[in-house]
Design a protein around this motif. Structure first.
Motif, short mmCIF file in Angstrom:
data_model
loop_
_atom_site.label_atom_id
_atom_site.label_comp_id
_atom_site.label_asym_id
_atom_site.label_seq_id
_atom_site.Cartn_x
_atom_site.Cartn_y
_atom_site.Cartn_z
N GLU A 173 -32.24 -37.52 24.82
CA GLU A 173 -31.97 -36.99 26.16
C GLU A 173 -32.33 -38.00 27.24
N GLU A 174 -33.50 -38.61 27.10
CA GLU A 174 -33.93 -39.60 28.08
C GLU A 174 -32.97 -40.78 28.14
N ILE A 175 -32.61 -41.29 26.97
CA ILE A 175 -31.76 -42.49 26.92
C ILE A 175 -30.35 -42.18 27.36
N PHE A 176 -29.86 -40.96 27.08
CA PHE A 176 -28.54 -40.60 27.61
C PHE A 176 -28.53 -40.67 29.12
N ASP A 177 -29.53 -40.04 29.74
CA ASP A 177 -29.58 -40.00 31.20
C ASP A 177 -29.70 -41.40 31.79
N GLU A 178 -30.44 -42.28 31.12
CA GLU A 178 -30.68 -43.62 31.66
C GLU A 178 -29.51 -44.58 31.43
N LEU A 179 -28.96 -44.59 30.22
CA LEU A 179 -28.02 -45.64 29.83
C LEU A 179 -26.63 -45.15 29.46
N MET A 180 -26.51 -43.95 28.93
CA MET A 180 -25.20 -43.50 28.46
C MET A 180 -24.39 -42.80 29.54
N ALA A 181 -25.02 -41.96 30.33
CA ALA A 181 -24.28 -41.19 31.34
C ALA A 181 -23.44 -42.08 32.25
N PRO A 182 -23.98 -43.23 32.75
CA PRO A 182 -23.14 -44.06 33.61
C PRO A 182 -21.96 -44.70 32.89
N ARG A 183 -21.93 -44.62 31.56
CA ARG A 183 -20.88 -45.29 30.79
C ARG A 183 -19.88 -44.32 30.19
N ILE A 184 -19.94 -43.07 30.60
CA ILE A 184 -18.91 -42.12 30.19
C ILE A 184 -17.61 -42.48 30.91
N TRP A 185 -16.52 -42.59 30.15
CA TRP A 185 -15.24 -42.88 30.78
C TRP A 185 -14.81 -41.70 31.64
N ALA A 186 -14.64 -41.91 32.94
CA ALA A 186 -14.26 -40.82 33.84
C ALA A 186 -12.91 -40.23 33.44
N GLY A 187 -11.98 -41.08 33.01
CA GLY A 187 -10.67 -40.59 32.62
C GLY A 187 -10.73 -39.68 31.41
N THR A 188 -11.50 -40.07 30.41
CA THR A 188 -11.64 -39.24 29.22
C THR A 188 -12.36 -37.94 29.56
N ARG A 189 -13.35 -38.03 30.42
CA ARG A 189 -14.08 -36.82 30.84
C ARG A 189 -13.14 -35.84 31.53
N ARG A 190 -12.22 -36.34 32.33
CA ARG A 190 -11.27 -35.45 33.00
C ARG A 190 -10.34 -34.77 31.99
N ILE A 191 -9.93 -35.53 30.97
CA ILE A 191 -9.08 -34.94 29.94
C ILE A 191 -9.81 -33.81 29.23
N ALA A 192 -11.06 -34.05 28.87
CA ALA A 192 -11.86 -33.03 28.20
C ALA A 192 -12.00 -31.79 29.08
N GLN A 193 -12.20 -32.01 30.38
CA GLN A 193 -12.36 -30.88 31.29
C GLN A 193 -11.08 -30.06 31.38
N ARG A 194 -9.94 -30.72 31.31
CA ARG A 194 -8.68 -29.98 31.36
C ARG A 194 -8.56 -29.05 30.16
N HIS A 195 -9.01 -29.52 29.01
CA HIS A 195 -9.00 -28.63 27.83
C HIS A 195 -9.94 -27.44 28.05
N LEU A 196 -11.11 -27.71 28.60
CA LEU A 196 -12.05 -26.62 28.87
C LEU A 196 -11.47 -25.63 29.88
N ASP A 197 -10.85 -26.15 30.92
CA ASP A 197 -10.25 -25.29 31.95
C ASP A 197 -9.14 -24.42 31.38
N ALA A 198 -8.49 -24.91 30.32
CA ALA A 198 -7.42 -24.14 29.68
C ALA A 198 -7.97 -23.12 28.68
N GLY A 199 -9.30 -23.05 28.60
CA GLY A 199 -9.93 -22.10 27.70
C GLY A 199 -10.06 -22.58 26.28
#
Length: 289
Positions: A113-139
């Motif tokens: 959890e600590e290392i995700f917040d420090e090093l991984m979170a800034p490296r999440i691809w924004a484009g891929t995250r948006r795609i994932a969110q669209r699936h979530l929004d579609a239920g």
């Protein structure tokens, strides 16, 4: 069965027209039989999750630069041989989770959890995250599928608000890791098998599901579902995607793409080896002190 629609009568904004009907069409019903499956390294995240996890451990003095150099060549050699002899994964099974032998589950969870917040979170691809969110929004449900330890995948999924994660599972006895695997490495065909098993349990229709990956290693997973999508693909996957008519999305650009690709291949292998060796040294030093 037909769906009702809400009709609201309002005064027309441009004149004395008696009224005009605004139809509020309800959102489509969630599709409980559909889901999306995302690889993690270089698909959801820039670089390899185990690489960033190792970087976080190094910052906490779990191993040294000398440890990294000492064990780098051995790990790189093993990875090359494993790639050339993909059918023989016995050695990979032995070393995959050796670095957490003797660790308490809660300690690994906290560090992840600590290392995700420090090093991984800034490296999440924004484009891929948006795609994932669209699936979530579609239920739809959204799962991460990674060869990394499932603890890392669970942290990433929780932080991103996804349904869950499937990953390599370590054996736990009395709250501590034994360093042995439960089942197979979540790699290649194992990912496809895990998705098939999950679909059976969750009542998913694989023909209505989508999978995303950057690597040709995940062709079994991409081929298992109704729709495969290549994200930041390697050369082999790009060629396959074009031949099969799969959608291709690339969020990299120029020099940045070259730099980001390194941690997913050689550097990830080197650091993974150093994690195994470095944590073993750390445990020995603790016992001595």
């Amino acid at each position: 069965m037909s769906r009702s629609r809400k009709v609201t009568l309002r005064a027309h904004p441009h004149g004395p027209t008696p009224g005009w009907a605004e139809v509020d069409t309800p959102p489509p019903a969630p599709d409980s039989t559909a889901a999306a499956f995302f690889d993690v390294d270089n698909t959801m995240m820039q670089g390899a999750s185990i690489y960033w996890f190792a970087r976080g451990l190094a910052a906490r003095n779990y191993f040294t630069t000398g440890d990294l150099i000492r064990f780098a060549w051995q790990q790189l050699r093993f990875r090359v041989l494993a790639t050339e002899r993909s059918g023989d994964m016995s050695q990979a099974r032995e070393v995959a989770l050796a670095f957490i032998e003797g660790w308490r589950v809660e300690d690994v969870q906290r560090l992840a959890e600590e290392i995700f917040d420090e090093l991984m979170a800034p490296r999440i691809w924004a484009g891929t995250r948006r795609i994932a969110q669209r699936h979530l929004d579609a239920g739809e449900r959204v799962w991460l599928v990674s060869a990394a330890p499932v603890e890392i995948g669970r942290v990433i999924a929780a932080r991103l608000g996804l349904t869950g994660a499937m990953g390599t599972v370590a054996e736990v006895v009395d709250g501590s890791y034994t360093g042995r695997l439960v089942g197979d490495l979540m790699h290649g065909p194992a990912k496809a098998e895990a998705i098939i098993q999950l679909a059976a349990v969750e009542g998913l229709d694989l023909s209505r599901c989508t999978a995303y990956s950057d690597s040709a290693n995940d062709l079994p997973m991409l081929s298992t579902v109704g729709r495969g999508v290549a994200i930041n693909p390697d050369a082999v996957l790009l060629r396959e995607a074009r031949q099969r008519g799969w959608e291709v999305r690339d969020f990299r650009s120029g020099r940045r793409a070259v730099k980001i690709a390194v941690p997913s291949t050689a550097a990830a292998g080197l650091v993974a080896g150093a994690v195994t060796a470095g944590l073993a040294l750390h445990r020995r030093r603790q016992r001595v002190s």
